[in-house]
Design an enzyme around this catalytic site. Sequence first.
Site, short mmCIF file in Angstrom:
data_model
loop_
_atom_site.label_atom_id
_atom_site.label_comp_id
_atom_site.label_asym_id
_atom_site.label_seq_id
_atom_site.Cartn_x
_atom_site.Cartn_y
_atom_site.Cartn_z
N TYR A 1 -16.80 -17.31 67.54
CA TYR A 1 -16.21 -16.11 68.17
C TYR A 1 -14.76 -15.95 67.74
O TYR A 1 -14.34 -14.87 67.32
CB TYR A 1 -16.32 -16.26 69.68
CG TYR A 1 -15.73 -15.12 70.48
CD1 TYR A 1 -16.27 -13.84 70.41
CD2 TYR A 1 -14.63 -15.32 71.32
CE1 TYR A 1 -15.73 -12.80 71.15
CE2 TYR A 1 -14.09 -14.29 72.07
CZ TYR A 1 -14.64 -13.03 71.98
OH TYR A 1 -14.11 -11.99 72.72
N SER B 1 -9.08 -10.30 71.32
CA SER B 1 -9.16 -11.31 72.39
C SER B 1 -8.02 -12.29 72.15
O SER B 1 -7.58 -12.48 71.00
CB SER B 1 -10.50 -12.05 72.30
OG SER B 1 -10.48 -13.21 73.11
N1 LIG Z 1 -14.96 -10.21 78.86
C1 LIG Z 1 -14.02 -10.97 78.34
O1 LIG Z 1 -13.66 -12.02 78.88
C2 LIG Z 1 -13.32 -10.53 77.08
C3 LIG Z 1 -12.07 -11.09 76.78
C4 LIG Z 1 -11.41 -10.72 75.61
C5 LIG Z 1 -12.00 -9.80 74.76
N2 LIG Z 1 -13.22 -9.28 75.06
C6 LIG Z 1 -13.81 -8.33 74.11
O2 LIG Z 1 -14.01 -7.09 74.75
C7 LIG Z 1 -15.10 -6.40 74.15
C8 LIG Z 1 -16.05 -5.91 75.25
O3 LIG Z 1 -16.49 -7.04 75.96
P1 LIG Z 1 -17.12 -6.94 77.43
O4 LIG Z 1 -16.54 -8.05 78.20
O5 LIG Z 1 -17.04 -5.55 77.95
O6 LIG Z 1 -18.63 -7.36 77.07
P2 LIG Z 1 -20.04 -6.84 77.62
O7 LIG Z 1 -19.93 -6.46 79.05
O8 LIG Z 1 -21.01 -7.87 77.19
O9 LIG Z 1 -20.26 -5.49 76.77
C9 LIG Z 1 -20.43 -5.57 75.37
C10 LIG Z 1 -20.68 -4.16 74.83
O10 LIG Z 1 -20.90 -4.29 73.40
C11 LIG Z 1 -22.12 -3.63 73.07
N3 LIG Z 1 -22.82 -4.28 71.96
C12 LIG Z 1 -23.10 -5.60 71.82
N4 LIG Z 1 -23.87 -5.79 70.75
C13 LIG Z 1 -24.09 -4.57 70.20
C14 LIG Z 1 -24.83 -4.09 69.08
N5 LIG Z 1 -25.55 -4.92 68.31
N6 LIG Z 1 -24.83 -2.77 68.81
C15 LIG Z 1 -24.13 -1.90 69.60
N7 LIG Z 1 -23.42 -2.29 70.67
C16 LIG Z 1 -23.40 -3.60 70.97
C17 LIG Z 1 -22.96 -3.70 74.33
O11 LIG Z 1 -23.87 -2.62 74.37
P3 LIG Z 1 -25.48 -2.75 74.27
O12 LIG Z 1 -25.87 -4.12 74.70
O13 LIG Z 1 -25.98 -1.64 75.14
O14 LIG Z 1 -25.74 -2.50 72.82
C18 LIG Z 1 -21.90 -3.54 75.43
O15 LIG Z 1 -21.67 -2.18 75.71
C19 LIG Z 1 -15.72 -7.36 73.15
O16 LIG Z 1 -15.27 -7.06 71.85
C20 LIG Z 1 -15.18 -8.73 73.59
O17 LIG Z 1 -15.10 -9.62 72.53
C21 LIG Z 1 -13.89 -9.62 76.20
#
Ligand SMILES: NC(=O)c1ccc[n+]([C@@H]2O[C@H](COP(=O)([O-])OP(=O)(O)OC[C@H]3O[C@@H](n4cnc5c(N)ncnc54)[C@H](OP(=O)(O)O)[C@@H]3O)[C@@H](O)[C@H]2O)c1
Length: 241
Positions: free
Chosen positions: A154, A141
């Site tokens: 975070y 990120s």
């Molecule tokens: N969205 C943003 O603004 C943004 C920006 C920069 C970076 N990121 C990074 O991108 C990545 C994905 O984010 P996203 O935006 O797609 O978030 P999201 O929609 O909340 O999805 C998060 C994913 O992580 C999985 N996860 C969370 N806790 C888990 C656990 N205990 N065990 C296994 N799986 C787990 C969830 O699956 P389950 O709940 O089904 O387990 C889900 O598939 C993250 O690393 C985040 O830090 C996001």
Amino acid sequence: MNDNKVALITGASRGIGRAIALKFAKEGIAVALTARDESQMKNVSDEISALGGIQPLEIPADLRDISQIPAISKRVINEWGRIDILVNNAGLGYLKPFLEIKPEEFQEMLDVNLRALFLLTQDVLPHMIERRTGNIVNIASLAGKNGFKTGTGYAATKWALRGFAQCLMLEVREYDIRVITIFPGSVETGFGSGGVSPTGTPSQNKIQSVDIAETVYLAVNMPDRTMLSEIDMRPSNPAKK
Ligand SMILES: NC(=O)c1ccc[n+]([C@@H]2O[C@H](COP(=O)([O-])OP(=O)(O)OC[C@H]3O[C@@H](n4cnc5c(N)ncnc54)[C@H](OP(=O)(O)O)[C@@H]3O)[C@@H](O)[C@H]2O)c1
């Protein structure tokens, strides 16, 4: 180009992980999905089948629990014999003032964003070293390069991820293994509190999950001699009406 390639994607039940899984599957890569939510993972799997993609493997696992991690890569190796691309995408963020972050929330961010990624990469890497090829993609990120209010916990995990990734990249490139780390700004997913990003970008101007998926696909398909080791992604015009 992607004949017989296999990718393992964490956090593949929704958001960025889902988008990467769909993009890879459309391009002919066999994808193994892992996350906790089995029904959401099944939806992603059904979407891929409907597109004519190779039937994904669905591997339910909770990355907070280290005892569940070794079985993830074992299952992929047992079924498909290889992992060409590991996408370390699963992650979460409790974005709130420092004094309001509970110990268990900080622990969960450390466990999922960092420890699980570290351990899963240790499981997968020997198979890549043996074949002298592979791509390890980390979704970090811009919070891993810049501080912001409410980001203490975070951002700490994402800065740590950057340190991990830089060191690993230098260690494994001699085996023709790439370590690619993507640093997106706010992406339009259900992540965090939604709506406005810490930088104030309105949701309609945010990066989309499909943009991350295109970038990951591009990065893993660069000529073998080249590696995009760090990629920053921002909205090109955050203020656009
Ligand atoms: N969205 C943003 O603004 C943004 C920006 C920069 C970076 N990121 C990074 O991108 C990545 C994905 O984010 P996203 O935006 O797609 O978030 P999201 O929609 O909340 O999805 C998060 C994913 O992580 C999985 N996860 C969370 N806790 C888990 C656990 N205990 N065990 C296994 N799986 C787990 C969830 O699956 P389950 O709940 O089904 O387990 C889900 O598939 C993250 O690393 C985040 O830090 C996001």
